[in-house]
Enzyme design. Structure first.
Site, PDB file in Angstrom:
ATOM      1  N   TRP A 101       0.938  -1.172   0.049  1.00 22.45           N
ATOM      2  CA  TRP A 101      -0.160   0.059  -0.075  1.00 22.45           C
ATOM      3  C   TRP A 101       0.818   1.219  -0.115  1.00 22.45           C
ATOM      4  O   TRP A 101       0.533   2.222  -0.800  1.00 22.45           O
ATOM      5  CB  TRP A 101      -1.071  -0.097   1.220  1.00 22.45           C
ATOM      6  CG  TRP A 101      -1.915  -1.271   1.137  1.00 22.45           C
ATOM      7  CD1 TRP A 101      -2.050  -2.285   1.725  1.00 22.45           C
ATOM      8  CD2 TRP A 101      -2.894  -1.569   0.105  1.00 22.45           C
ATOM      9  NE1 TRP A 101      -2.842  -3.120   1.629  1.00 22.45           N
ATOM     10  CE2 TRP A 101      -3.603  -2.604   0.469  1.00 22.45           C
ATOM     11  CE3 TRP A 101      -3.378  -0.615  -1.000  1.00 22.45           C
ATOM     12  CZ2 TRP A 101      -4.351  -3.302  -0.477  1.00 22.45           C
ATOM     13  CZ3 TRP A 101      -4.250  -1.350  -1.938  1.00 22.45           C
ATOM     14  CH2 TRP A 101      -4.575  -2.515  -1.446  1.00 22.45           C
ATOM     15  N   ASP A 168      -1.491   6.755   6.279  1.00 21.77           N
ATOM     16  CA  ASP A 168      -2.605   5.717   5.834  1.00 21.77           C
ATOM     17  C   ASP A 168      -2.557   4.963   7.268  1.00 21.77           C
ATOM     18  O   ASP A 168      -1.755   4.144   7.459  1.00 21.77           O
ATOM     19  CB  ASP A 168      -2.107   5.000   4.797  1.00 21.77           C
ATOM     20  CG  ASP A 168      -3.119   3.952   4.262  1.00 21.77           C
ATOM     21  OD1 ASP A 168      -3.991   3.872   5.043  1.00 21.77           O
ATOM     22  OD2 ASP A 168      -2.934   3.247   3.279  1.00 21.77           O
ATOM     23  N   LYS A 192     -12.083  -1.775   8.034  1.00 22.38           N
ATOM     24  CA  LYS A 192     -11.648  -2.437   8.954  1.00 22.38           C
ATOM     25  C   LYS A 192     -12.078  -2.222  10.227  1.00 22.38           C
ATOM     26  O   LYS A 192     -12.879  -2.781  10.719  1.00 22.38           O
ATOM     27  CB  LYS A 192      -9.981  -2.343   9.064  1.00 22.38           C
ATOM     28  CG  LYS A 192      -9.210  -3.134   8.139  1.00 22.38           C
ATOM     29  CD  LYS A 192      -9.089  -2.709   6.845  1.00 22.38           C
ATOM     30  CE  LYS A 192      -8.061  -3.157   6.097  1.00 22.38           C
ATOM     31  NZ  LYS A 192      -8.199  -3.268   4.449  1.00 22.38           N
TER      32      LYS A 192
HETATM   33  N1  PMP Z   1      -4.032   1.170   2.713  1.00 21.50           N
HETATM   34  C1  PMP Z   1      -3.993  -0.041   3.605  1.00 21.50           C
HETATM   35  C2  PMP Z   1      -3.111  -0.107   4.583  1.00 21.50           C
HETATM   36  C3  PMP Z   1      -4.858  -1.157   3.246  1.00 21.50           C
HETATM   37  O1  PMP Z   1      -4.915  -2.190   3.943  1.00 21.50           O
HETATM   38  C4  PMP Z   1      -5.876  -1.118   2.054  1.00 21.50           C
HETATM   39  C5  PMP Z   1      -6.732  -2.038   1.763  1.00 21.50           C
HETATM   40  N2  PMP Z   1      -7.240  -2.754   2.611  1.00 21.50           N
HETATM   41  C6  PMP Z   1      -5.631   0.077   1.409  1.00 21.50           C
HETATM   42  C7  PMP Z   1      -4.888   0.938   1.725  1.00 21.50           C
HETATM   43  C8  PMP Z   1      -6.609   0.319  -0.103  1.00 21.50           C
HETATM   44  O2  PMP Z   1      -7.911   0.632   0.545  1.00 21.50           O
HETATM   45  P1  PMP Z   1      -9.099   0.896  -0.286  1.00 21.50           P
HETATM   46  O3  PMP Z   1      -9.639  -0.720  -0.774  1.00 21.50           O
HETATM   47  O4  PMP Z   1     -10.081   1.352   0.368  1.00 21.50           O
HETATM   48  O5  PMP Z   1      -8.662   1.566  -1.484  1.00 21.50           O
END
Ligand code: PMP
Length: 356
Positions: A101, A168, A192
């Protein structure tokens, strides 16, 4: 059979949230109308939005001078909104690359300007948090991913630095106390610890905006959403409502002080077993282990089917590891009970008894 849901996300939420949000789909606030068929500008929904924002402020102790937003596009849209709004045309940003990520976030920033990865744990499949790096004081911002959902690592301490920290927190928001004043912007997809997918929480220090000299498209401009109280366009009403219910559940039970203790207890139990039981081993560096996602492997590959069948028979779901790590990942988000962790540990112990 009772289920023990260790899914990495979307994931378990408190039972009462499922119940109350499904009631609201049929008859919201005794209106004889569904939550998802009324105007988002109605008093009933505006109350939900206001309450959600004030719960975030209260639970995380958000200081004055910060706005709380509920946006769409997932955490992934933040990857580009952040540089759009914070990276000056002749400025620079830096990223700490601690996993998939973080890497995706940095990739978007590179489209906007000078973006450097100043530390990375890619050399060891992201199994640790890099700590030796120097931060240029003139950065427009430094970006972190606090909890690396896939690799099971978590930042325990953020550096004190001059540039704003953007973080994030998708997979550990509301899991423990944080000092919001240390951050320029915090973002987290809901799915989450907060609610169903569909909304993204953004906490933003207002006075950092408006300094880039960029023309920013309306929907990608944080100021638009601040000015309109997250109601510039139709918000994802169900996701926000269910998030509000989850935050009410958290508050009622004792807030982040309470959940931090519960989460530490669950994580300690899980990691103690992973370390004690010779049939299993952890994949993340001990000091950087996540309280949310415990990643581990079986030391005897031949026991894979038997372990997985035992888990299935006992109602355990969602523990398969991400394909980039393999093995298993026990995600222990806020709503997962201590009893569920005990159940998984019992299965691990029974397997050990049989073979060791
Ligand atoms: N950042 C983290 C730490 C994640 O775990 C995730 C996906 N679970 C994301 C970003 C991406 O999130 P999204 O699917 O809401 O775009």
């Amino acid at each position: 059979m009772k289920k023990h849901n260790f899914s990495a996300g979307p994931c378990i939420l408190p039972k009462e949230v499922f119940k109350k949000s499904s009631d609201a789909l049929l008859n919201f606030n005794e209106l004889n109308l569904s939550l998802i068929e009324i105007s988002h500008r109605s008093k009933d929904f505006v109350t939900v939005m206001d309450k959600s924002i004030s719960l975030v402020r209260e639970l995380l102790n958000v200081p004055n001078g910060y706005s709380v937003l509920f946006l769409q596009g997932g955490a992934s849209l933040q990857f580009c909104m952040i540089p759009y709004n914070f990276l000056k045309k002749d400025g620079k940003a830096a990223y700490i690359e601690t996993g998939t990520w973080a890497r995706k976030a940095a990739k978007e920033a590179k489209l906007f300007g000078d973006t450097k990865i100043i530390a990375s744990s890619a050399d060891n499949n992201f199994n640790y948090i890099p700590k030796n790096y120097t931060v240029d004081e003139n950065l427009n911002y430094l970006h972190f991913t606090s909890n690396n959902t896939i690799f099971g690592t978590q930042i325990k301490k953020f550096p004190s630095i001059k540039p704003p920290i953007i973080c994030d927190m998708s997979s550990d928001i509301f899991s423990k106390k944080i000092d919001v004043s240390k951050f320029g912007l915090i973002y987290a997809g809901a799915q989450k610890n907060m609610g169903p997918a569909g909304t993204t929480l953004v906490i933003i220090k207002d006075n950092l905006l408006g300094h880039t000299n960029r023309e920013i498209p309306t929907m990608l401009n944080y100021q638009t959403h601040i000015d309109k109280g997250s109601m510039f366009n139709t918000p994802p009403v169900f996701s926000i409502y269910a998030s509000m219910l989850t935050l009410e559940w958290l508050k009622k039970n004792g807030g982040v002080d309470w959940i931090e203790k519960v989460n530490n207890k669950k994580a300690n139990m899980m990691y103690n077993e992973i370390d004690r039981n010779t049939l299993f081993c952890g994949t993340a560096k001990t000091t950087d282990r996540s309280t949310m996602n415990a990643t581990f492997l079986l030391t005897q590959a031949s026991l894979k089917n038997e372990f997985e069948l035992a888990c299935k028979n006992e109602g355990i779901s969602g523990i398969n590891g991400h394909r980039s790590v393999g093995g298993y990942r026990a995600s222990m988000y806020n709503a997962l009970s201590i009893e569920s962790v005990e159940k998984l540990i019992t299965i691990m112990q029974q397997l050990e008894k049989k073979y060791i």
